[in-house]
Motif scaffolding. Structure first.
Motif, mmCIF file in Angstrom:
data_model
loop_
_atom_site.group_PDB
_atom_site.id
_atom_site.type_symbol
_atom_site.label_atom_id
_atom_site.label_comp_id
_atom_site.label_asym_id
_atom_site.label_seq_id
_atom_site.Cartn_x
_atom_site.Cartn_y
_atom_site.Cartn_z
ATOM 1 N N GLU A 1 0.848 -1.194 0.000
ATOM 2 C CA GLU A 1 0.000 0.000 0.000
ATOM 3 C C GLU A 1 0.884 1.245 0.000
ATOM 4 O O GLU A 1 1.794 1.372 0.806
ATOM 5 C CB GLU A 1 -0.901 0.011 1.230
ATOM 6 N N GLN A 2 0.595 2.157 -0.894
ATOM 7 C CA GLN A 2 1.420 3.347 -1.064
ATOM 8 C C GLN A 2 1.460 4.182 0.210
ATOM 9 O O GLN A 2 0.426 4.526 0.783
ATOM 10 C CB GLN A 2 0.854 4.203 -2.212
ATOM 11 N N GLY A 3 2.686 4.472 0.670
ATOM 12 C CA GLY A 3 2.870 5.419 1.755
ATOM 13 C C GLY A 3 2.702 4.888 3.163
ATOM 14 O O GLY A 3 2.875 5.647 4.125
ATOM 15 N N VAL A 4 2.370 3.596 3.334
ATOM 16 C CA VAL A 4 2.208 3.063 4.690
ATOM 17 C C VAL A 4 3.559 2.980 5.395
ATOM 18 O O VAL A 4 3.700 3.375 6.556
ATOM 19 C CB VAL A 4 1.515 1.684 4.661
ATOM 20 N N PHE A 5 4.557 2.455 4.695
ATOM 21 C CA PHE A 5 5.910 2.351 5.244
ATOM 22 C C PHE A 5 6.888 3.104 4.340
ATOM 23 O O PHE A 5 6.644 3.233 3.131
ATOM 24 C CB PHE A 5 6.351 0.885 5.325
ATOM 25 N N PRO A 6 8.007 3.559 4.876
ATOM 26 C CA PRO A 6 9.060 4.111 4.023
ATOM 27 C C PRO A 6 9.521 3.052 3.016
ATOM 28 O O PRO A 6 9.427 1.846 3.285
ATOM 29 C CB PRO A 6 10.176 4.460 5.011
ATOM 30 N N ASP B 1 5.182 1.131 15.648
ATOM 31 C CA ASP B 1 4.175 2.168 15.883
ATOM 32 C C ASP B 1 3.178 2.235 14.725
ATOM 33 O O ASP B 1 1.966 2.412 14.942
ATOM 34 C CB ASP B 1 4.853 3.526 16.060
ATOM 35 N N THR B 2 3.666 2.094 13.499
ATOM 36 C CA THR B 2 2.787 2.118 12.324
ATOM 37 C C THR B 2 1.819 0.939 12.348
ATOM 38 O O THR B 2 0.620 1.092 12.067
ATOM 39 C CB THR B 2 3.623 2.083 11.036
ATOM 40 N N ILE B 3 2.329 -0.239 12.680
ATOM 41 C CA ILE B 3 1.480 -1.435 12.734
ATOM 42 C C ILE B 3 0.437 -1.298 13.840
ATOM 43 O O ILE B 3 -0.744 -1.614 13.639
ATOM 44 C CB ILE B 3 2.356 -2.693 12.955
ATOM 45 N N THR B 4 0.865 -0.816 14.999
ATOM 46 C CA THR B 4 -0.070 -0.621 16.110
ATOM 47 C C THR B 4 -1.179 0.344 15.717
ATOM 48 O O THR B 4 -2.373 0.102 15.966
ATOM 49 C CB THR B 4 0.673 -0.093 17.350
ATOM 50 N N SER B 5 -0.813 1.447 15.089
ATOM 51 C CA SER B 5 -1.798 2.435 14.659
ATOM 52 C C SER B 5 -2.780 1.848 13.647
ATOM 53 O O SER B 5 -3.987 2.106 13.707
ATOM 54 C CB SER B 5 -1.082 3.650 14.056
ATOM 55 N N ALA B 6 -2.260 1.026 12.718
ATOM 56 C CA ALA B 6 -3.124 0.425 11.694
ATOM 57 C C ALA B 6 -4.168 -0.495 12.295
ATOM 58 O O ALA B 6 -5.250 -0.673 11.738
ATOM 59 C CB ALA B 6 -2.274 -0.331 10.679
ATOM 60 N N LEU B 7 -3.847 -1.094 13.454
ATOM 61 C CA LEU B 7 -4.741 -2.067 14.085
ATOM 62 C C LEU B 7 -5.681 -1.451 15.122
ATOM 63 O O LEU B 7 -6.513 -2.151 15.691
ATOM 64 C CB LEU B 7 -3.913 -3.168 14.761
ATOM 65 N N THR B 8 -5.560 -0.166 15.374
ATOM 66 C CA THR B 8 -6.404 0.465 16.379
ATOM 67 C C THR B 8 -7.606 1.136 15.732
ATOM 68 O O THR B 8 -7.620 1.411 14.520
ATOM 69 C CB THR B 8 -5.615 1.518 17.186
ATOM 70 N N ALA B 9 -8.624 1.372 16.556
ATOM 71 C CA ALA B 9 -9.839 2.035 16.076
ATOM 72 C C ALA B 9 -9.468 3.395 15.493
ATOM 73 O O ALA B 9 -8.714 4.162 16.087
ATOM 74 C CB ALA B 9 -10.836 2.191 17.210
ATOM 75 N N GLY B 10 -9.990 3.660 14.307
ATOM 76 C CA GLY B 10 -9.669 4.907 13.635
ATOM 77 C C GLY B 10 -8.417 4.838 12.793
ATOM 78 O O GLY B 10 -8.058 5.813 12.126
ATOM 79 N N GLY B 11 -7.744 3.687 12.795
ATOM 80 C CA GLY B 11 -6.511 3.532 12.028
ATOM 81 C C GLY B 11 -6.766 3.100 10.596
ATOM 82 O O GLY B 11 -7.907 3.033 10.115
ATOM 83 N N LEU B 12 -5.685 2.776 9.905
ATOM 84 C CA LEU B 12 -5.722 2.460 8.475
ATOM 85 C C LEU B 12 -6.703 1.339 8.138
ATOM 86 O O LEU B 12 -7.509 1.459 7.213
ATOM 87 C CB LEU B 12 -4.309 2.072 8.013
#
Length: 418
Positions: free
Chosen positions: A49-54, A82-93
């Protein structure tokens, strides 16, 4: 922290854990993922997915092993977590993209776990004072249990990485030379003393250049994470061969490792000080003022061929005298270069009580105290058809961190004719 994946409160893979592993689904190529509840978040899907990770991280997460990602630096590992945690939380990716969520979340029951890394080198250490003392009492009853150098250096030897197998892989009882009667010539045949050794395996992340030591103060940023490890041993083969150069065929027939790597970030709340090292004090290059151990509860269960299932050992990683950071500093102090995916095994983890010993040779005290099972079966060592299951967990405030099973069955030896 609200996670979009539902799981029971004491699940071993909560959002506080997020251990890495490599899995295969059907005929697909291996993918890197993190465990979350009963699912795996497929990082190969997320990385496309574009832009999720460097770009550098995205490329590493699309490889079939963890090695390239492990070779990135500590801050990058943290940012990725931190990116993975954010993606898995409510309101995340993933919460706002049902199509991506459906593609990226895979049920663990639908996949096969494989080794997470290409393990280039493997070093096994001997870092439990209780274990070393117990074996010293058995093998040198009229001498000091600990050898003169033990309290000064983290003892280790170079093992065989090619025979490290993922949990669930059966291992064949080894053949080899033994000398059961010291008054007679050696014999050849199946080992009669296959044993387990309860250990933890640390994966090296960022390595070092040849000739450049890793200071102990920097070692915590070089260890990527931990798995549970069974360093199988053939005691009778080992006893005959280990002088003068140490373990060989008594060790290299196989070691079992759990498929998930729990990162040092997940383990940080469980970091504790190890035993005092004041008499003697280590040499300066091994002195570490920070807590070097982890409070990880460990169990060993034996499922016998007779149908018994019994926990035979309850131990803890915090008992280790030498920490993994001291082991890494010592390993590299001569300039030895460590590489991403290398494994440093702790050595047998034995505690201060009989029920916390980490091997059968200790639990059955060299065969003089057989372990008794509910069916009436007894064990001095592991028999054909027995399965040894090791588990590790950290207990936090309202959650626990699991490592996954480290399981292996012993199969009968091959019949060899010469």
């Amino acid at each position: 922290m609200s996670c979009i994946v539902q799981y029971v409160p004491d699940h071993p893979f909560p959002i506080q854990n997020l251990p890495y592993g490599v899995f295969v689904k059907g005929g697909d190529a291996p993918h890197i993922g993190v465990a979350i509840g009963d699912f795996i978040l497929d990082l190969n899907v997320l990385a496309r997915e574009q832009g999720v990770f460097p770009p550098q991280v995205a490329a590493a997460l699309q490889e079939p092993t963890m090695n390239t990602f492990m070779g990135l630096d500590y801050d990058t590992w943290k940012q990725t977590r931190d990116t993975i945690t954010s993606a898995l939380t409510a309101g995340g990716l993933l919460a706002g993209n049902e199509a991506l969520k459906g593609a990226a979340l895979v049920r663990q029951r639908d996949v096969k776990m494989v080794l997470p890394a290409n393990i280039g080198d493997y070093t096994d250490c001997y870092a439990s004072r209780e274990h070393a003392t117990n074996l010293g009492k058995m093998f040198r009853p009229n001498a000091a249990p600990l050898l003169e150098n033990w309290l000064h250096i983290p003892v280790g030897y170079h093992g065989r990485s090619s025979s490290i197998v993922v949990s669930g892989t059966p291992l064949t009882r080894p053949n080899g030379q033994k000398r059961p009667n010291p008054e007679a010539p050696p014999t050849f045949g199946p080992s009669a003393a296959v044993d387990f050794e309860l250990e933890m395996a640390a994966y090296v992340g960022t390595g070092n250049e040849l000739g450049e030591p890793i200071p102990v103060a920097e070692a915590h940023k070089k260890i990527f994470g931990f798995s549970t490890f069974n360093d199988w041993s053939a005691r009778d083969i080992q006893k005959w061969e280990y002088v003068p150069l140490g373990p060989f065929l008594g060790k290299n027939f196989g070691s079992t490792i759990s498929p998930w790597i729990v990162t040092t970030f997940a383990l940080e709340p469980f970091r504790v000080a190890g035993p005092a090292q004041s008499e003697p004090e280590p040499l300066p290059y091994l002195r570490d003022s920070t807590p070097g151990n982890y409070d990880i509860n460990l169990t060993v269960t034996i499922n016998t061929k007779e149908g018994d299932s019994m926990v035979v050992s309850n131990s803890n990683y915090k008992y280790m005298y030498w920490s993994v950071f001291q082991q890494l500093a010592h390993h590299s102090v001569n300039g030895c270069n460590m590489r991403p995916g290398d494994v440093i095994a702790s050595g047998t983890i034995s505690g201060p009580t009989e029920g916390s010993y980490g091997s059968m040779i200790e639990l059955a005290w060299q065969g003089t105290k057989p372990v008794k099972f509910p069916s009436g079966a007894e064990r001095k060592m592991i028999q054909d058809g027995d399965t040894v299951v090791m588990n590790a967990e950290c207990v936090g405030n309202g959650y626990r961190i699991g490592f996954g099973d480290c399981s292996g069955m012993v199969l009968p030896a091959k019949e060899l004719k010469f």
